[in-house]
Motif scaffolding. Structure first.
Motif, PDB file in Angstrom:
ATOM      1  N   MET A 111       0.763  -1.230  -0.260  1.00 53.50           N
ATOM      2  CA  MET A 111       0.040   0.211  -0.056  1.00 53.50           C
ATOM      3  C   MET A 111       0.841   1.074  -0.012  1.00 53.50           C
ATOM      4  SD  MET A 111      -2.849  -1.052   2.761  1.00 53.50           S
ATOM      5  CE  MET A 111      -3.892   0.396   2.327  1.00 53.50           C
ATOM      6  N   ILE A 112       0.414   2.411  -0.608  1.00 53.52           N
ATOM      7  CA  ILE A 112       1.120   3.627  -0.687  1.00 53.52           C
ATOM      8  C   ILE A 112       0.477   4.506   0.299  1.00 53.52           C
ATOM      9  CG2 ILE A 112       1.769   5.636  -2.089  1.00 53.52           C
ATOM     10  CD1 ILE A 112       2.884   2.840  -3.130  1.00 53.52           C
ATOM     11  N   ILE A 115      10.340  -0.998  -0.014  1.00 55.29           N
ATOM     12  CA  ILE A 115       9.742  -1.550   0.964  1.00 55.29           C
ATOM     13  C   ILE A 115      10.828  -2.224   1.978  1.00 55.29           C
ATOM     14  CG2 ILE A 115       7.861  -2.533  -0.372  1.00 55.29           C
ATOM     15  CD1 ILE A 115       9.483  -5.099  -1.062  1.00 55.29           C
ATOM     16  N   TYR A 116      12.106  -2.095   1.693  1.00 55.02           N
ATOM     17  CA  TYR A 116      13.294  -2.606   2.742  1.00 55.02           C
ATOM     18  C   TYR A 116      13.539  -1.252   3.231  1.00 55.02           C
ATOM     19  CZ  TYR A 116      14.110  -6.028  -0.854  1.00 55.02           C
ATOM     20  OH  TYR A 116      14.004  -7.305  -1.576  1.00 55.02           O
ATOM     21  N   SER A 149       5.568   2.883  -0.763  1.00 54.78           N
ATOM     22  CA  SER A 149       5.161   1.664  -0.590  1.00 54.78           C
ATOM     23  C   SER A 149       5.449   1.404   0.860  1.00 54.78           C
ATOM     24  CB  SER A 149       5.849   0.680  -1.422  1.00 54.78           C
ATOM     25  OG  SER A 149       5.256   0.864  -2.766  1.00 54.78           O
ATOM     26  N   ASP A 150       4.526   0.688   1.564  1.00 54.58           N
ATOM     27  CA  ASP A 150       4.683   0.306   3.209  1.00 54.58           C
ATOM     28  C   ASP A 150       6.128  -0.357   3.283  1.00 54.58           C
ATOM     29  OD1 ASP A 150       2.772   1.568   4.751  1.00 54.58           O
ATOM     30  OD2 ASP A 150       1.391  -0.062   4.180  1.00 54.58           O
ATOM     31  N   PHE A 151       6.664  -0.305   4.453  1.00 53.50           N
ATOM     32  CA  PHE A 151       7.878  -0.984   4.933  1.00 53.50           C
ATOM     33  C   PHE A 151       7.235  -2.522   5.044  1.00 53.50           C
ATOM     34  CE2 PHE A 151      10.115  -2.699   8.388  1.00 53.50           C
ATOM     35  CZ  PHE A 151      11.547  -2.752   7.997  1.00 53.50           C
ATOM     36  N   ASP A 152       8.036  -3.523   4.578  1.00 55.35           N
ATOM     37  CA  ASP A 152       7.866  -4.880   4.747  1.00 55.35           C
ATOM     38  C   ASP A 152       8.837  -5.603   5.443  1.00 55.35           C
ATOM     39  OD1 ASP A 152       7.002  -7.372   4.019  1.00 55.35           O
ATOM     40  OD2 ASP A 152       6.469  -7.080   1.971  1.00 55.35           O
ATOM     41  N   PRO A 153       8.319  -5.847   6.778  1.00 55.56           N
ATOM     42  CA  PRO A 153       9.502  -6.881   7.252  1.00 55.56           C
ATOM     43  C   PRO A 153       9.761  -7.875   6.860  1.00 55.56           C
ATOM     44  CG  PRO A 153       7.941  -5.590   8.632  1.00 55.56           C
ATOM     45  CD  PRO A 153       7.602  -5.360   7.342  1.00 55.56           C
ATOM     46  N   GLU A 154       8.626  -8.750   6.267  1.00 58.27           N
ATOM     47  CA  GLU A 154       9.033 -10.084   5.602  1.00 58.27           C
ATOM     48  C   GLU A 154       9.670 -10.102   4.574  1.00 58.27           C
ATOM     49  OE1 GLU A 154       5.257 -12.332   5.127  1.00 58.27           O
ATOM     50  OE2 GLU A 154       4.529 -12.072   7.212  1.00 58.27           O
ATOM     51  N   ALA A 155       9.574  -9.098   3.552  1.00 60.09           N
ATOM     52  CA  ALA A 155      10.389  -8.990   2.324  1.00 60.09           C
ATOM     53  C   ALA A 155      11.895  -8.680   2.564  1.00 60.09           C
ATOM     54  CB  ALA A 155       9.889  -7.931   1.404  1.00 60.09           C
TER      55      ALA A 155
END
Length: 260
Positions: free
Chosen positions: A1-2, A43-44, A68-74
Motif C-alpha cells: 500500500m502507498i 519496501i526495505y 510503499s509500506d515497509f515490509d518486514p517479511e520482504a
C-alpha cells in the motif's frame, strides 16, 4: 500500500560511493550501483535514518513522501538471501505512516519534573554496586521540556536506550554530575528528537554533551540527530561520542565537530 511516510533520499552529487551507508542499513535497503549509493527498494527502507550518521559527505537525507509500506517479511527474505543477519526487531509498517494515530496525551504523574537533592540521592536503594547516580526525573527525551530547571548549565548525557542495559559501569563512570536524556534513535520519532534537542541547546547554556550509542548500525543515528539539532539551534556545544559494544565495553570515544 502507498502512504505518506519517511524515506531515505540520496544526493548523487554529494555521494562519493564510499559504501559506508550500506552496512549501516540493517535492513539492506541501500547498495552501491555504478559508483553511487542507491535505494534498492522502498519496501526495505523503514525511513528511520540509521544510515545518516555513517555518510561522510552528507549525501543521505530523510524526507517525507508517498511510498510503499515497509515490509518486514520482504526485508527478512532479502537479508537471508544476502547472508546477512536479520534484525531481532523491526518496526510495524503502520507505525511508520505519517497519518498513523498517535497515542492520546496523558497526565502521567511519573512525568513530573523532579531534581533530586543530595539527601534524596542518598535514599536511592543501592541494589547494585555504587547505586544510582541519577540526579533528576524524567529521563526520556520526549518527556523533558527545554526549560526544565536541571538543564541550565548542564553537562548533558544523551544516551541510546540500550546503553545502560549493556554497560555495567554506566552509572559509576558516566552519570555522576551529568543530566541524562534517553531515547531510541531507531524506533522513536527522529524529527521530534531533533526539535526537542534544538530547543534544549538554544535555551540552555550547556557545558558539554556526551552522546552514547551502541555499536549496532541502527543506533548510530543518535549523533546525526544531535548534529541536525545543533544546526537548528545555531550554537555549538563541546561534544564527545562514546560507542559501546554489546558486551558493555567502550569501543571508542571521539570528539564531534559541528558545522553550523
Amino acid at each position: 500500500m502507498i502512504h505518506q511516510r519517511k524515506m531515505i533520499t540520496i544526493n548523487e552529487e554529494l555521494c562519493n560511493g564510499c559504501g559506508q551507508c550500506v552496512p549501516a542499513c540493517a535492513e539492506g535497503a541501500l547498495a552501491i550501483v555504478d559508483g553511487k549509493a542507491k535505494l534498492v527498494k522502498e519496501i526495505y527502507c523503514d525511513g528511520l535514518g540509521a544510515c545518516l550518521g555513517d555518510c561522510p559527505t552528507g549525501a543521505l537525507k530523510v524526507v517525507v513522501r508517498e511510498a510503499s509500506d515497509f515490509d518486514p517479511e520482504a526485508v527478512s527474505e532479502h537479508l537471508k538471501a544476502q547472508g546477512r543477519e536479520v534484525p531481532d526487531h523491526m518496526p510495524d509498517p503502520e507505525s511508520l505512516r505519517m497519518n498513523s494515530p498517535k497515542p492520546p496525551a496523558g497526565g502521567c504523574p511519573g512525568a513530573a519534573l523532579k531534581t533530586m537533592t543530595p539527601c534524596g540521592q542518598a535514599n536511592i536503594p543501592t541494589a547494585q554496586t555504587g547505586g544510582s547516580a541519577l540526579s533528576h526525573w524524567p529521563v526520556q527525551l520526549r518527556l523533558v521540556p527545554p526549560n526544565a530547571p536541571f538543564l541550565k548549565n548542564a553537562d548533558l548525557l544523551l544516551t541510546a536506550d540500550c546503553v545502560p542495559v549493556a554497560m555495567p559501569t554506566y552509572h559509576g563512570e558516566y552519570v555522576p554530575n551529568r543530566v541524562v536524556l534517553m531515547g531510541c534513535p531507531k524506533f522513536d520519532n527522529q524529527m521530534e528528537y531533533v526539535e526537542k534537542l534544538a530547543g534544549i541547546i538554544a535555551e540552555n547554556d550547556l557545558n558539554s554533551i556526551t552522546v552514547m550509542e551502541m555499536e549496532v548500525p541502527c543506533c548510530s543515528s543518535m549523533s546525526a540527530i544531535l548534529n541536525e539539532a545543533v544546526k537548528r539551534a545555531g550554537r555549538t556545544v563541546p561534544t564527545e561520542r562514546v560507542t559501546v559494544s554489546r558486551t558493555g565495553s567502550v569501543l571508542r570515544t571521539v570528539t564531534l565537530e559541528f558545522d553550523i
